[in-house]
Design a protein around this motif. Structure first.
Motif, PDB file in Angstrom:
ATOM      1  N   LEU A  73       0.652  -1.039  -0.044  1.00  0.00           N
ATOM      2  CA  LEU A  73       0.306  -0.384   0.286  1.00  0.00           C
ATOM      3  C   LEU A  73       0.850   1.396   0.066  1.00  0.00           C
ATOM      4  N   PHE A  74       1.807   1.436   0.497  1.00  0.00           N
ATOM      5  CA  PHE A  74       2.953   2.297   0.478  1.00  0.00           C
ATOM      6  C   PHE A  74       4.058   1.718  -0.082  1.00  0.00           C
ATOM      7  N   ASP A 135       0.084   2.259  10.358  1.00  0.00           N
ATOM      8  CA  ASP A 135       0.046   3.306  10.848  1.00  0.00           C
ATOM      9  C   ASP A 135       0.367   4.513  10.002  1.00  0.00           C
ATOM     10  N   PRO A 136       0.122   5.321   9.006  1.00  0.00           N
ATOM     11  CA  PRO A 136       1.051   6.186   8.529  1.00  0.00           C
ATOM     12  C   PRO A 136       1.518   6.998   8.955  1.00  0.00           C
ATOM     13  N   GLY A 137       0.834   7.601  10.028  1.00  0.00           N
ATOM     14  CA  GLY A 137       2.179   8.663  11.072  1.00  0.00           C
ATOM     15  C   GLY A 137       4.139   7.826  11.305  1.00  0.00           C
ATOM     16  N   ALA A 138       3.757   6.250  10.832  1.00  0.00           N
ATOM     17  CA  ALA A 138       4.587   5.679  11.225  1.00  0.00           C
ATOM     18  C   ALA A 138       5.560   5.610  10.144  1.00  0.00           C
ATOM     19  N   VAL A 139       5.087   6.243   9.760  1.00  0.00           N
ATOM     20  CA  VAL A 139       5.389   5.696   8.244  1.00  0.00           C
ATOM     21  C   VAL A 139       6.739   7.638   7.651  1.00  0.00           C
ATOM     22  N   LYS A 140       4.878   9.002   8.137  1.00  0.00           N
ATOM     23  CA  LYS A 140       5.629   9.779   7.756  1.00  0.00           C
ATOM     24  C   LYS A 140       7.208   9.975   9.119  1.00  0.00           C
ATOM     25  N   ALA A 141       7.289   9.389   9.769  1.00  0.00           N
ATOM     26  CA  ALA A 141       8.009   9.348  10.979  1.00  0.00           C
ATOM     27  C   ALA A 141       9.197   9.112  10.540  1.00  0.00           C
ATOM     28  N   ARG A 142       9.333   7.624  10.353  1.00  0.00           N
ATOM     29  CA  ARG A 142      10.144   7.189   9.423  1.00  0.00           C
ATOM     30  C   ARG A 142      10.689   7.789   8.156  1.00  0.00           C
ATOM     31  N   SER A 143      10.181   8.567   7.152  1.00  0.00           N
ATOM     32  CA  SER A 143       9.662  10.098   5.967  1.00  0.00           C
ATOM     33  C   SER A 143      12.070  10.737   6.685  1.00  0.00           C
TER      34      SER A 143
END
Length: 218
Positions: A73-74, A135-143
Motif C-alpha cells: 500500500l505504501f 499507521d501512516p504516522g509511522a511512515v511519516k516519522a520514518r521519512s
C-alpha cells in the motif's frame, strides 16, 4: 525518475539491465494484482497466496519485493521518500541547506502527478482499514528521520545535538504533506499547491524573525 527531476548536479543514469527490467516488471505485476484483489475481495480478505497467484509468481517471490501486503500500500510513498533522498543528494554542495531541502521537495512533486490515482486509492484503503494497516504516522516519522539524517550529514552536524535538520525537515514535509492531501479534493497539481504554501509562508516567518539574532548556519 529522470535526471531533470533531481535538479542540478544529477548524473545521467545507465539504462537498466535485463535483470533490472525483469524485476521492475515483476514488481509492477504485484502492484497490479494487489490493486485488483483489494478492490475485488477487500484488503483484509486478500492473502499473499492470492496476490502471488494473480501476479503469476511464487509466494516466496512476493517477499523478495515486499515484506507484507501492508507494505504494498505504501509502495508509492516509499518511492517518493527515496526520490526525496536522491534529489537532496543531487543539490549543489554549496547551496544553503534549507534551500536544498525545499528545492529537492519541489523536484519530487513532479513525481506525484503520475502516481496521483494510485496514491488516492492507497490512502482510501488505509482509511477504510485503520486497524489492519500500517499507521501512516509511522511512515511519516520514518521519512522525517531518514531525510533529517541526510540533511544533517550534508550540513556536517549531529541531528541529536543540532535541532535544525529535524525542525527544517518537519516543516518542509508539512508543506509537502498538506499539498499531497489536496489530491482527493482538488485537481490542482501538487507542485503548484506546494509552491504556493512555501511562498505564502515565507513573509510571515521572515517578519517574526526580524530582530531575532540568527544562529550561525553551516
Amino acid at each position: 525518475m529522470t535526471d531533470a527531476m533531481l535538479g542540478p548536479g544529477a548524473s545521467t543514469t545507465a539504462a537498466p539491465s535485463r535483470r533490472e527490467r525483469r524485476m521492475a516488471e515483476t514488481r509492477a505485476a504485484i502492484l497490479a494484482a494487489v490493486r485488483e484483489l483489494f478492490d475485488e475481495k477487500g484488503y483484509v480478505e486478500t492473502t499473499i497466496d492470492d496476490i502471488a497467484e494473480r501476479a503469476d509468481i511464487a509466494p516466496r517471490t512476493f517477499f523478495r519485493y515486499f515484506p507484507s501486503k501492508e507494505a504494498v500500500l505504501f509502495a508509492g510513498a516509499d518511492d517518493i521518500r527515496r526520490a526525496m533522498l536522491d534529489a537532496l543528494a543531487a543539490r549543489p554542495a554549496a547551496e544553503a541547506p534549507l534551500r536544498s531541502l525545499l528545492m529537492a521537495l519541489d523536484h519530487v512533486t513532479a513525481l506525484v502527478e503520475p502516481l496521483r490515482g494510485d496514491l488516492i486509492w492507497a490512502f482510501g484503503i488505509v482509511h477504510q482499514n485503520p486497524d489492519a494497516c500500517i499507521d501512516p504516522g509511522a511512515v511519516k516519522a520514518r521519512s522525517i528521520a531518514e531525510v533529517a539524517s541526510a540533511l544533517a550529514e550534508r550540513m556536517g552536524v549531529d541531528p541529536e545535538v543540532d535541532p535544525r535538520p529535524n525542525a527544517w525537515v518537519g516543516a518542509a514535509l508539512a508543506f509537502f504533506g498538506a499539498a499531497m492531501r489536496t489530491m482527493s479534493t482538488s485537481d490542482r497539481p501538487v507542485r503548484e499547491v506546494y509552491r504556493e504554501l512555501v511562498v505564502s509562508s515565507a513573509p510571515g516567518v521572515a517578519a517574526v524573525a526580524t530582530g531575532w539574532s540568527a544562529p550561525e548556519t553551516s
